[in-house]
Design a protein around this motif. Structure first.
Motif, short mmCIF file in Angstrom:
data_model
loop_
_atom_site.label_atom_id
_atom_site.label_comp_id
_atom_site.label_asym_id
_atom_site.label_seq_id
_atom_site.Cartn_x
_atom_site.Cartn_y
_atom_site.Cartn_z
N ARG A 66 0.79 -1.22 -0.06
CA ARG A 66 0.03 0.00 0.02
C ARG A 66 0.77 1.36 -0.05
NH1 ARG A 66 -3.32 -0.95 5.59
NH2 ARG A 66 -1.03 -1.40 5.93
N HIS A 67 0.52 2.24 -0.91
CA HIS A 67 1.30 3.56 -0.71
C HIS A 67 0.68 4.40 0.53
CE1 HIS A 67 3.65 3.15 -4.16
NE2 HIS A 67 2.59 2.55 -4.76
N TRP A 68 1.29 5.32 1.04
CA TRP A 68 1.05 5.69 2.20
C TRP A 68 -0.30 6.57 2.09
CZ3 TRP A 68 2.10 5.49 7.17
CH2 TRP A 68 2.09 6.66 7.93
N THR A 69 -0.27 7.54 0.79
CA THR A 69 -1.71 8.11 0.35
C THR A 69 -2.84 7.38 0.36
OG1 THR A 69 -0.95 8.11 -1.85
CG2 THR A 69 -0.22 9.63 -0.75
N ASP A 70 -2.75 5.83 0.18
CA ASP A 70 -3.78 4.99 0.04
C ASP A 70 -4.77 5.04 1.63
OD1 ASP A 70 -3.36 4.43 -2.35
OD2 ASP A 70 -2.10 2.64 -1.83
N LEU A 71 -3.95 5.41 2.56
CA LEU A 71 -4.62 5.34 4.02
C LEU A 71 -5.24 6.67 4.40
CD1 LEU A 71 -2.10 3.19 4.33
CD2 LEU A 71 -1.87 3.88 6.57
N SER A 72 -6.45 6.63 5.07
CA SER A 72 -6.90 7.65 5.79
C SER A 72 -6.17 8.32 6.49
CB SER A 72 -8.07 7.04 6.55
OG SER A 72 -7.83 6.40 7.49
N VAL A 73 -6.66 9.56 6.93
CA VAL A 73 -5.75 10.48 7.67
C VAL A 73 -5.30 9.85 8.99
CG1 VAL A 73 -5.73 12.59 9.00
CG2 VAL A 73 -6.27 12.63 6.62
N ALA A 74 -6.65 9.22 9.50
CA ALA A 74 -6.57 8.50 10.94
C ALA A 74 -5.75 7.29 10.86
CB ALA A 74 -7.98 8.06 11.35
N ASP A 75 -5.87 6.71 9.89
CA ASP A 75 -4.71 5.40 9.77
C ASP A 75 -3.39 5.71 9.73
OD1 ASP A 75 -6.84 3.37 10.15
OD2 ASP A 75 -6.85 2.91 7.86
N ARG A 76 -3.17 6.81 8.89
CA ARG A 76 -1.83 7.46 8.82
C ARG A 76 -1.32 7.70 10.31
NH1 ARG A 76 -2.28 11.78 4.19
NH2 ARG A 76 -3.60 10.40 2.87
N ALA A 77 -2.08 8.26 11.10
CA ALA A 77 -1.59 8.72 12.40
C ALA A 77 -1.25 7.33 13.30
CB ALA A 77 -2.75 9.36 13.19
N VAL A 78 -2.19 6.38 13.28
CA VAL A 78 -1.67 5.23 13.63
C VAL A 78 -0.46 4.25 13.37
CG1 VAL A 78 -2.55 2.88 14.29
CG2 VAL A 78 -4.23 4.78 14.37
N TYR A 79 -0.28 4.34 12.14
CA TYR A 79 0.97 3.74 11.73
C TYR A 79 2.09 4.73 11.81
CZ TYR A 79 -1.02 -0.49 9.37
OH TYR A 79 -1.54 -1.68 9.34
N ALA A 80 2.00 5.74 11.83
CA ALA A 80 3.43 6.58 12.13
C ALA A 80 3.82 6.38 13.68
CB ALA A 80 3.04 8.30 11.83
N ALA A 81 2.61 6.32 14.54
CA ALA A 81 2.87 6.08 15.76
C ALA A 81 3.52 4.72 15.95
CB ALA A 81 1.59 6.04 16.68
N ARG A 82 3.44 3.73 15.31
CA ARG A 82 3.83 2.52 15.26
C ARG A 82 5.47 2.50 15.25
NH1 ARG A 82 -1.50 -0.26 12.77
NH2 ARG A 82 -2.31 -0.74 14.65
N MET A 83 5.71 3.41 14.30
CA MET A 83 7.28 3.40 14.04
C MET A 83 7.86 4.15 14.89
SD MET A 83 8.92 2.03 11.63
CE MET A 83 10.23 2.88 11.18
N GLU A 84 7.18 5.10 15.66
CA GLU A 84 7.70 5.74 16.70
C GLU A 84 8.03 4.93 17.79
OE1 GLU A 84 5.21 9.78 15.68
OE2 GLU A 84 4.61 8.59 17.75
N VAL A 85 7.22 4.02 18.20
CA VAL A 85 7.44 2.99 19.19
C VAL A 85 8.81 2.03 18.87
CG1 VAL A 85 6.51 1.15 20.47
CG2 VAL A 85 5.03 2.77 19.67
N HIS A 86 8.63 1.61 17.54
CA HIS A 86 9.92 0.81 16.99
C HIS A 86 11.12 1.70 17.27
CE1 HIS A 86 12.26 -0.28 13.29
NE2 HIS A 86 11.71 -1.54 13.54
N ALA A 87 11.22 2.79 16.87
CA ALA A 87 12.57 3.61 17.23
C ALA A 87 12.85 3.71 18.77
CB ALA A 87 12.50 4.90 16.53
N ALA A 88 11.65 4.05 19.43
CA ALA A 88 12.01 4.06 20.82
C ALA A 88 12.48 2.54 21.68
CB ALA A 88 10.56 4.31 21.57
N MET A 89 11.99 1.42 20.99
CA MET A 89 12.18 0.16 21.49
C MET A 89 13.84 0.05 21.23
SD MET A 89 10.30 -3.38 20.95
CE MET A 89 10.52 -4.81 21.99
N LEU A 90 14.20 0.44 20.02
CA LEU A 90 15.60 0.23 19.66
C LEU A 90 16.66 1.15 20.54
CD1 LEU A 90 15.35 0.45 15.95
CD2 LEU A 90 16.13 -1.57 16.94
N GLU A 91 15.91 2.26 20.76
CA GLU A 91 16.73 3.20 21.77
C GLU A 91 16.75 2.52 23.24
OE1 GLU A 91 16.89 7.76 23.56
OE2 GLU A 91 15.81 7.36 21.65
#
Length: 609
Positions: free
Chosen positions: A286-311
């Motif tokens: 899926r391209h990022w633009t295929d997602l709704s605004v709400a889903d983009r916020a959720v998926y962006a947050a998932r990567m924030e947790v990913h980076a934090a878990m690495l740190e």
């Protein structure tokens, strides 16, 4: 009488001479540098570019510092799944020789129990811990084991003096609970005995806390081998809230942008050639633009947790390093840092079975509290493809995104260097053995041979590579296969993303595997496939069942294991089928009474009137 005295004097002088010699050897041994300590740190599902030294976004100063003072490998390959990689790391042997040709979760019934597929370290397999303990090392392990799931298969049965091990492929990072229906609980064992976790448990913190405790509790006069296989960043992706907050907004532009960013950084760092094409996207992307605004916020947050878990993992690695420095052990310690395979593509929001299980056990995948207790974090296939850049695809597959991962080696005598020569997961054990002056080979009866190569000549500058230019290197797990020879690689991938066909790539110029050369270079393809066939026969690789699909097999194995874990489910399912049959029959009778008699036939297709 005089002759007797002369004989006695000569014997006395000889005894004194021997004693002096023994004393000299003892003194020399005491003044010689002690054997180095060994620390092996294994990340779970981290990609080549997840860490700062390799161009990642996460703040990882401690691992970056090891990379800066030691050897940073850019052409290191693991297997595409965790257990095979862990078996190769700890034994120096091809995974098919260890008993872990694959992992239990994707094992088809046709292979269950076969040699090399026993899902246990088989007779004749010796681990690093077995070997190092025999050389006087303290052998300590804390973290994810996943090399056997029963008490008698835990680390204490394979050379470890002390261990606190997770038997499963993963578990919650905040509490003692399973992360998928395959497991009834989170099976943690201390020295082979089921154990509880502390109230303040967070996996990365606990792994270092317990390792420091073991270091303090064991014989300080002996060198140590400390193995720390972290849960980070395996699903569920979870991290402390204060660290998550540091990455707020970092991934808001989406995975298409992150792919381009990492590709450009890979070129700037020399991880790929300047003109390398970007890796092809996996099917169904899926391209990022295929997602709704709400889903983009959720998926962006998932990567924030990913980076934090690495740190978070890096922070606790730093605590271990600080402990070794405070105790004067840091300078005489070898550090190995690697990842077991590429990033995890699985989702937690598109599977009915998993969603139902989440509701039963109390997990959620929503934005509120993401990364905290009760949150089942994941990044999904699109973010996985982005983080796997510059490689193609991700975990499970022997494409570059699934097997090309970081490797850092630092320690006494290793100069800061970037090493572009090939290296394999099987090379770590023989490297450590040669480094400390221990035998790599051996002809011990019943002991299976090490197949990896020592990297010591490369680390010391005596050789450019541990492998000849055209020497074959092979990876195979559940039909997902890669064979490297010189600049070229053949690979094949099974369902659900693959089609089982061989492809040929020049990975020196095309590390993203974007241009298939199978038609342009048929002779080379045929030659390399023949070399794979010879490898498969030599290592006992079993053919995959027709139409094998790793995702479907995982579902099948999960259901089978759930029924074993919860026998009452069988009754519920059986009762449900009976109830459904009764309801359908009742509906048929009602409809027949209403409509069937007037028409002279049943209104339900295929049912006589």
């Amino acid at each position: 009488m005089q002759k007797a005295w002369i004989t006695f004097a000569i014997a006395l002088l000889a005894l004194v001479s021997v004693m002096d010699g023994d004393a000299a050897e003892t003194k020399a041994a005491e003044t010689a540098a002690p054997r180095p300590n060994i620390v092996v740190i294994l990340a779970d599902d981290a990609s080549l570019m997840d860490f700062g030294a390799y161009g990642g976004e996460a703040h990882t100063p401690n691992i970056d510092a090891l990379a800066a003072r030691g050897a940073m490998f850019t052409q290191f390959r693991a297997s595409p799944l965790c257990s095979p990689s862990r078996a190769m790391l700890l034994t120096g042997m091809d995974n098919h020789l260890t008993g872990f040709a694959t992992i239990p979760e994707v094992l088809p019934s046709e292979q269950r129990g076969k040699k090399g597929y026993s899902m246990a370290l088989e007779p004749g397999v010796r681990t690093l811990a077995d070997r190092l303990r025999g050389l006087g090392y303290r052998t300590l392990m804390v973290g994810k084991w996943h090399l056997g799931e029963k008490a008698d298969a835990m680390p204490q049965a394979h050379g470890f003096d002390r261990s606190f091990a997770l038997a499963a492929s993963g578990a919650d990072n905040w509490e003692k609970r399973p992360y998928i229906p395959y497991y009834k609980d989170a099976p943690w064992y201390e020295n082979g005995v089921e154990a509880e976790l502390p109230d303040d448990f967070y996996s990365s913190k606990f792994i270092v806390d317990k390792m420091i405790a073991y270091l303090n509790q064991t014989d300080q006069s002996k060198p140590f081998f400390a193995y720390l296989p972290f849960q980070a960043i395996h699903i569920p992706v979870q991290a402390p809230a204060d660290l998550i907050a540091k990455y707020k907004g970092r991934y808001a532009a989406g995975w298409d942008v992150l792919r381009r960013e990492r590709q450009q950084r890979a070129k700037a760092l020399g991880l790929v050639p300047p003109d390398a094409a970007m890796a092809d996207l996996p099917p169904g992307y899926r391209h990022w633009t295929d997602l709704s605004v709400a889903d983009r916020a959720v998926y962006a947050a998932r990567m924030e947790v990913h980076a934090a878990m690495l740190e978070a993992m890096d922070h606790h690695v730093g605590r271990l390093i600080a402990h070794l420095k405070a105790n004067g052990q840091y300078d005489n310690t070898i550090f190995i840092f690697a990842s077991d395979n590429g990033p995890e593509p699985s989702r937690g929001d598109d599977n009915h079975l998993l969603r139902a299980w989440h509701r039963v056990v109390g997990y959620h995948v929503g934005l509120d509290g993401m990364g905290g207790r009760g949150s089942w974090g994941f990044i999904g296939p699109e973010w996985a493809a982005a983080t796997a850049t510059p490689g193609a695809w991700f975990k499970f597959y022997a494409t570059e995104g699934g097997v090309r991962v970081p490797l850092v080696i630092a320690g006494p005598g290793v100069a800061a260097a970037r090493i572009d020569a090939p290296a394999m997961m099987t090379d770590i054990a023989p490297t450590l053995l040669e480094w400390i002056g221990a035998p790599i080979g051996g002809t011990e009866r019943g002991v299976r041979p090490i197949t990896g190569r020592s990297l010591v000549p490369v680390l010391t500058g005596k050789a450019k590579s541990a492998y000849a230019k055209d020497e074959v290197r092979v990876i195979e797990v559940s039909g997902n296969t890669a064979l490297y020879k010189g600049d070229f690689k053949i690979t094949r991938s099974v369902l659900p993303l693959g089609d089982g066909r061989w492809r040929l790539f020049d990975v020196a110029s095309d590390p993203g595997e974007s241009t298939n050369l199978a038609i342009a270079r048929p002779e080379l393809l045929t030659e390399m496939v023949a070399e794979y066939d010879a490898y498969a026969a030599r290592m006992g690789v079993l053919a995959m069942p027709d139409d094998y699909d790793s995702a479907q097999q995982t579902v099948t194995n999960n259901i089978r294991q759930m029924l074993a874990n919860y026998p009452w489910l069988y009754g519920v399912m059986t009762g449900g089928m009976v109830l459904a049959g009764v309801l359908i029959w009742g509906l048929y009778r009602v409809l027949r009474q209403l409509f069937g008699r007037s028409a002279g036939r049943s209104p339900l297709p295929g049912v006589p009137g």
